[in-house]
Design an enzyme around this catalytic site. Structure first.
Site, short mmCIF file in Angstrom:
data_model
loop_
_atom_site.label_atom_id
_atom_site.label_comp_id
_atom_site.label_asym_id
_atom_site.label_seq_id
_atom_site.Cartn_x
_atom_site.Cartn_y
_atom_site.Cartn_z
N ALA A 100 -8.83 -10.09 31.38
CA ALA A 100 -9.96 -10.01 32.29
C ALA A 100 -11.27 -9.44 31.74
O ALA A 100 -12.34 -9.78 32.24
CB ALA A 100 -9.54 -9.17 33.50
N ALA A 101 -11.19 -8.56 30.75
CA ALA A 101 -12.40 -7.83 30.34
C ALA A 101 -13.35 -8.70 29.50
O ALA A 101 -12.88 -9.53 28.73
CB ALA A 101 -11.99 -6.59 29.54
N PRO A 102 -14.67 -8.55 29.66
CA PRO A 102 -15.40 -7.54 30.44
C PRO A 102 -15.63 -7.88 31.91
O PRO A 102 -16.43 -7.21 32.57
CB PRO A 102 -16.73 -7.44 29.70
CG PRO A 102 -16.94 -8.83 29.17
CD PRO A 102 -15.58 -9.36 28.83
N GLY A 103 -14.98 -8.91 32.42
CA GLY A 103 -15.01 -9.10 33.87
C GLY A 103 -15.90 -10.22 34.40
O GLY A 103 -16.12 -10.31 35.60
N GLY A 104 -16.39 -11.08 33.52
CA GLY A 104 -17.22 -12.20 33.98
C GLY A 104 -16.52 -13.03 35.04
O GLY A 104 -17.06 -13.32 36.11
N ARG A 124 -12.93 -2.30 26.48
CA ARG A 124 -13.39 -3.50 27.21
C ARG A 124 -13.20 -3.31 28.71
O ARG A 124 -13.98 -3.81 29.52
CB ARG A 124 -12.68 -4.75 26.71
CG ARG A 124 -13.13 -5.16 25.31
CD ARG A 124 -12.35 -6.34 24.77
NE ARG A 124 -12.59 -7.59 25.45
CZ ARG A 124 -13.54 -8.47 25.12
NH1 ARG A 124 -14.32 -8.23 24.11
NH2 ARG A 124 -13.67 -9.60 25.80
N ASP A 160 -7.68 -16.73 30.77
CA ASP A 160 -8.84 -16.97 29.89
C ASP A 160 -8.48 -16.33 28.55
O ASP A 160 -8.79 -15.19 28.28
CB ASP A 160 -10.07 -16.32 30.53
CG ASP A 160 -11.35 -16.64 29.77
OD1 ASP A 160 -11.46 -17.77 29.26
OD2 ASP A 160 -12.22 -15.76 29.69
N ASN A 166 -15.46 -19.94 18.47
CA ASN A 166 -15.96 -21.15 17.81
C ASN A 166 -17.27 -20.87 17.09
O ASN A 166 -17.84 -19.78 17.21
CB ASN A 166 -16.05 -22.32 18.79
CG ASN A 166 -17.19 -22.20 19.76
OD1 ASN A 166 -18.36 -22.11 19.37
ND2 ASN A 166 -16.88 -22.16 21.06
N CYS A 211 -12.41 -20.50 24.53
CA CYS A 211 -13.69 -20.92 23.97
C CYS A 211 -13.45 -21.43 22.55
O CYS A 211 -14.35 -21.41 21.71
CB CYS A 211 -14.73 -19.81 24.02
SG CYS A 211 -14.20 -18.29 23.24
#
Ligand SMILES: C[S@@+](CC[C@H](N)C(=O)[O-])C[C@H]1O[C@@H](n2cnc3c(N)ncnc32)[C@H](O)[C@@H]1O
Length: 280
Positions: A100-104, A124, A160, A166, A211
């Site tokens: 989860a961190a930083p929580g976006g 984080r 996530d 990348n 990502c």
């Protein structure tokens, strides 16, 4: 190595200039109110067409992070592609944000659902807690712990994933990364996704995102899940290319085409991959 690899996948190793993006915190304001408020200070915003509450920052005379609107939690700085996974998960009740961190994405999910947020890095996690406080959300429980220790079952899980990133995100990325490092990540991701699936209630949904543009961290992980667990891939309605199903001589499950692969040069984003899996 990466240039040829991406060409085989229908993409390219091309750096594109990115516009700064924000996501409006609709817990505190609306896109039109925030746009008018910032417009009065000379900030020019333009709606991101493929997400609900995002704007491109076209121009600003000051750094938005130093504005009262940022400090009041009216928005979060978040790339356009990063705003998609929470939208495609679209949880209807309690959701687990596993990395989860930083929580976006935690603070995005919390607009519509209660969230349990887990991350194993305490520094984080402090950032996540600061973001949660700034955005004024009171329906998030955060645990600093290893995801593999989570035992509770859920209807909705966001994974996530930690990934190799990348070339758009880090200078000299292509020099720092090797096939071995990517393969190591892939093994971890298979382990984490398998654990997430084991935590799903019947009919539950997990959204897998990275990502990374490496198929070993993307389509191959989804193919592994399809072959080893009772899940199916659901269609995602967003930008990007279909997931690749014929990769380096390997034939993957054809339903992987329903995943989304966002090449920076085709989408003007940081580059992303996402899949929506349902337990069946
Ligand atoms: C891609 S980042 C998450 C970004 C976040 N979802 C957001 O939108 O702000 C991946 C995160 O996974 C965390 N992580 C890595 N291994 C973990 C594990 N075994 N258990 C829990 N968290 C882990 C890392 O600390 C990192 O914060």
């Amino acid at each position: 190595m990466f240039k040829e690899k991406y060409q085989k996948l229908g993409g390219e190793l091309k750096t594109v200039p990115l516009k700064r993006c924000i996501r409006v915190n609709t817990h505190k304001t609306t896109p039109s109110i925030l746009q008018k408020r910032l417009q009065k200070k000379g900030v020019v915003l333009e709606r991101i067409p493929f997400v609900k509450n995002g704007f491109y920052v076209i121009s600003s005379r000051f750094n938005l992070v130093s504005s009262p609107e940022y400090l009041l939690g009216l928005f979060y700085i978040q790339d356009a592609a990063s705003q998609i996974p929470a939208e495609i998960l679209n949880p209807k009740n309690l959701v687990l944000d596993a990395f989860a961190a930083p929580g976006g994405k935690t603070t995005q999910l919390a607009i519509s659902s209660d969230v349990i947020a887990v991350d194993n890095k305490s520094l984080r996690m402090i950032k996540l807690l600061n973001n949660v406080e700034r955005l004024g959300l009171d329906n998030i429980i955060a645990y600093t712990m290893d995801f593999m220790e989570v035992k509770k079952k859920f209807d909705f899980i966001l994974c996530d994933m930690p990934c190799s990133g990348n070339y758009m995100l880090e200078p000299f990325w292509t020099k720092k990364n090797t096939q071995d490092r990517i393969d190591e990540r892939s093994l971890l991701q298979k382990k984490y996704l398998s654990h997430a699936i084991s935590l799903l209630n019947d009919d539950g949904v997990v959204v897998y995102s990275t990502c990374s543009l490496e198929p070993e961290e993307d389509e191959f992980v989804i193919d592994y899940a399809l072959k080893n667990h009772d899940v199916c891939v659901e269609k995602i309605d967003t930008i990007g290319d279909e997931g690749v199903t014929h990769v380096f001589g390997k034939k993957l499950d054809p339903s992987i085409k329903h995943c989304r692969r966002l090449w920076p040069s085709k989408t003007n984003t940081i580059g992303f991959f996402m899949a929506r899996l349902r337990k069946c």
